[in-house]
Design a protein around this motif. Sequence first.
Motif, PDB file in Angstrom:
ATOM      1  N   GLY A  42       0.808  -1.214   0.000  1.00 58.84           N
ATOM      2  CA  GLY A  42       0.000   0.000   0.000  1.00 58.84           C
ATOM      3  C   GLY A  42       0.844   1.267   0.000  1.00 58.84           C
ATOM      4  O   GLY A  42       0.498   2.259  -0.653  1.00 58.84           O
ATOM      5  N   GLU A  43       1.969   1.200   0.699  1.00 56.79           N
ATOM      6  CA  GLU A  43       2.849   2.366   0.773  1.00 56.79           C
ATOM      7  C   GLU A  43       3.394   2.720  -0.617  1.00 56.79           C
ATOM      8  O   GLU A  43       3.382   3.879  -1.018  1.00 56.79           O
ATOM      9  CB  GLU A  43       4.002   2.050   1.735  1.00 56.79           C
ATOM     10  N   GLY A  44       3.833   1.725  -1.352  1.00 55.66           N
ATOM     11  CA  GLY A  44       4.357   1.960  -2.698  1.00 55.66           C
ATOM     12  C   GLY A  44       3.266   2.453  -3.634  1.00 55.66           C
ATOM     13  O   GLY A  44       3.476   3.371  -4.437  1.00 55.66           O
ATOM     14  N   GLN A  45       2.079   1.852  -3.538  1.00 57.65           N
ATOM     15  CA  GLN A  45       0.974   2.258  -4.395  1.00 57.65           C
ATOM     16  C   GLN A  45       0.537   3.686  -4.067  1.00 57.65           C
ATOM     17  O   GLN A  45       0.191   4.458  -4.964  1.00 57.65           O
ATOM     18  CB  GLN A  45      -0.192   1.268  -4.243  1.00 57.65           C
ATOM     19  N   PHE A  46       0.569   4.032  -2.790  1.00 61.34           N
ATOM     20  CA  PHE A  46       0.292   5.411  -2.378  1.00 61.34           C
ATOM     21  C   PHE A  46       1.267   6.363  -3.077  1.00 61.34           C
ATOM     22  O   PHE A  46       0.866   7.387  -3.640  1.00 61.34           O
ATOM     23  CB  PHE A  46       0.442   5.514  -0.854  1.00 61.34           C
ATOM     24  N   PHE A  47       2.539   6.008  -3.070  1.00 61.52           N
ATOM     25  CA  PHE A  47       3.550   6.912  -3.628  1.00 61.52           C
ATOM     26  C   PHE A  47       3.464   7.012  -5.149  1.00 61.52           C
ATOM     27  O   PHE A  47       3.658   8.099  -5.691  1.00 61.52           O
ATOM     28  CB  PHE A  47       4.959   6.488  -3.189  1.00 61.52           C
ATOM     29  N   VAL A  48       3.176   5.916  -5.864  1.00 60.58           N
ATOM     30  CA  VAL A  48       3.057   6.071  -7.326  1.00 60.58           C
ATOM     31  C   VAL A  48       1.834   6.913  -7.661  1.00 60.58           C
ATOM     32  O   VAL A  48       1.866   7.715  -8.604  1.00 60.58           O
ATOM     33  CB  VAL A  48       3.003   4.731  -8.105  1.00 60.58           C
ATOM     34  N   GLY A  49       0.760   6.752  -6.881  1.00 60.10           N
ATOM     35  CA  GLY A  49      -0.419   7.589  -7.105  1.00 60.10           C
ATOM     36  C   GLY A  49      -0.092   9.060  -6.914  1.00 60.10           C
ATOM     37  O   GLY A  49      -0.480   9.918  -7.717  1.00 60.10           O
ATOM     38  N   ALA A  50       0.648   9.335  -5.840  1.00 67.29           N
ATOM     39  CA  ALA A  50       1.040  10.714  -5.555  1.00 67.29           C
ATOM     40  C   ALA A  50       1.967  11.251  -6.647  1.00 67.29           C
ATOM     41  O   ALA A  50       1.820  12.385  -7.113  1.00 67.29           O
ATOM     42  CB  ALA A  50       1.733  10.781  -4.194  1.00 67.29           C
ATOM     43  N   LEU A  51       2.896  10.400  -7.083  1.00 68.95           N
ATOM     44  CA  LEU A  51       3.901  10.837  -8.056  1.00 68.95           C
ATOM     45  C   LEU A  51       3.253  11.197  -9.398  1.00 68.95           C
ATOM     46  O   LEU A  51       3.518  12.261  -9.968  1.00 68.95           O
ATOM     47  CB  LEU A  51       4.928   9.715  -8.256  1.00 68.95           C
TER      48      LEU A  51
END
Lengths: 347, 313
Positions: A88-97
């Motif tokens: 979830g942390e990685g998916q959060f960051f790609v969404g943000a990016l």
Amino acid sequence: MRLERRTYVPLYLVVIAPLAAIITALLLAAGLIAAAGVNPLTAYGEMLTGALGSRLSITEMLTRATPLILTGLAAAVAFRARLWNIGGEGQFFVGALITAWIGHSLGVPGWIGIPILMLAGMAAGAALLAGPAFLRLRFGVDEVVTTLLLNFIVILFVGLMIEGPMRDPMAFGWPSSVPVSGEYRLPDLIPRTRLHIGLLFAIAAAGVVWLILARTVFGAETRAAGLNASAAAFAGVSLPRTIMGVALLSGALAGLAGSVEVMGVTAGVTTTMSPGFGYAGIVVAMLAALHPAGVVAAAVFVATVFVGADAMSRATGVPSFIADVIVALCLLTMIVALLFTTYRVRR
Amino acid sequence: MSDAIDLLLNTSLWASVLRIATPLIFGVLGALLCERSGVLNLGIEGIMTMGAMSGWLAVYLGAPLLVGLMIAALCGAVMGLLHAMLTVPLGLSQHVSGLGITLFASALAYYLYRLLVEVGDLPPTIEPFQPLDVPGVSDIPILGPILFSQALPTYLALFAVAVMAYVLARTPLGLAIRMTGENPHAVEAQGLNPIRIRIGAVVVGSALMAVGGAFLTTTAFNSFFPGMVQGRGWICIALVVFASWRPGKALIGAVLFAFFDAYQLRLQTAIEGVPYQLFLMAPYVLSIVALVLVARRAEVPAALMAPYRRGER
């Protein structure tokens, strides 16, 4: 002593179990607070007023709860089908990016741009989880490790982007991406606070997820796949399709969390923008017993602990890491509590 | 490019390989022992953090370095016992319990560190383990500094591989542990208690993981700071699969991995113009690639993650 599966679960247990779990966790953490030389009652009092004591603190708490609702939903959806999405942390960051990347230069008005950015964030999150889901289905690679390792890879990639192509020259050397343009900032829900309408999107997402899980064929197949994969396959559920669908939905929710956080709070991306929203989402989902409606309540509780613990730490000197300890203890006590709702103890 | 090849001929690269491998060797052995008995232990990242903190703290408060390692092992064992109680007699989801242990153990480690240690601008330090020359062989050119000039915990790690390989393959205890991971009902039919065997394996395995964490603070670095385990625990979980649950292969996997890690660190300075994050990503990408390569042939213990309840199949 032995455990015996309950034939039916009384309603009072469903309500009492999470409360008992939280109270137990708070009692255990009280020992650690006392070890810091602070009266636990004083500390918890400070925590409560710090998170809920004023209009400002309540809005701060709800601002913090917003991404937690979405990452909590992401974990709940996946765990229901026994897809162990720890990314979830990685998916959060790609969404943000992706939101910051497109949102800097998208040349359309806000009312159409904001939905586009949200969809982009969801697509990025979904794509990131599709990889590990594919590896599991095609090669039998355990998704726990792959999703987890992707978290590290993504955060390094974010660092690479904000020091390179997406670097904000106006950020005075502080590594941050260029901000999304003003028309894509989510409007405030309450003026002069940080609380933005993303909260409403998150609650709506919980409603949609509930509808999908409770009222659609896909939802029924998800539940069947989670309860007993081989029986589900025997009954004609296509496991690969279901798992992939679950992965896309789960990844999209976590990606949306990142997208909304950028548009609502941070404007640009930094490697420190998440205090572990992805990991806390797992706790939120467990506290909610994987139920979408429970996720909203659990996210508010976890956000209360996090925001309250900061205030408590400032007031009493108890290290603010106590918030993580309480939340982790809640996860452990909750899984034990859930055991007693599905099993009874016989001597 | 020729710089990249020159680096391979550098003794200091090879000397650092065993050092970088040490925490992974302990971690992968610990995870392997748990999984051989049928219990997946995703608490490893937190248990390593707890080991790193508690081992360091003991030395900081005046204990000898070896006692620090023992304290770390003890703290790891306690965390392992918690995971074992939740997953073995209670039969709770090993995934969720393990993640809970990771969150709990790392949060507790950071909390206790902040509570017990006065942290100023710089983290306080201890006097770490120094390289120990093995008399007679450490003077051999090239091989000496690579193999025989390591710190004590590195020798302990290699010793642990030998012990684990011997116990699992050649002793009745090892047979019982392996059987428990394959078919706990058959173990029970032999008059043994699979529940006790699983609890024991998880406790000892977790102690090993914690020693791996303690290596970071008592040998590789001399201070403790949040986030220092940096995913090494998760990499160990991947390495167990890569090693197909065998201690000897686990050693090879850890060393190979450490080699790539040491090499990318040096490439960072040798090759200019490439963002350093790409090099830092390499170990994680490599773990995923390794998993994909061996996943098809993996000989997973048959009862891994299946809770055992007496008389319930």
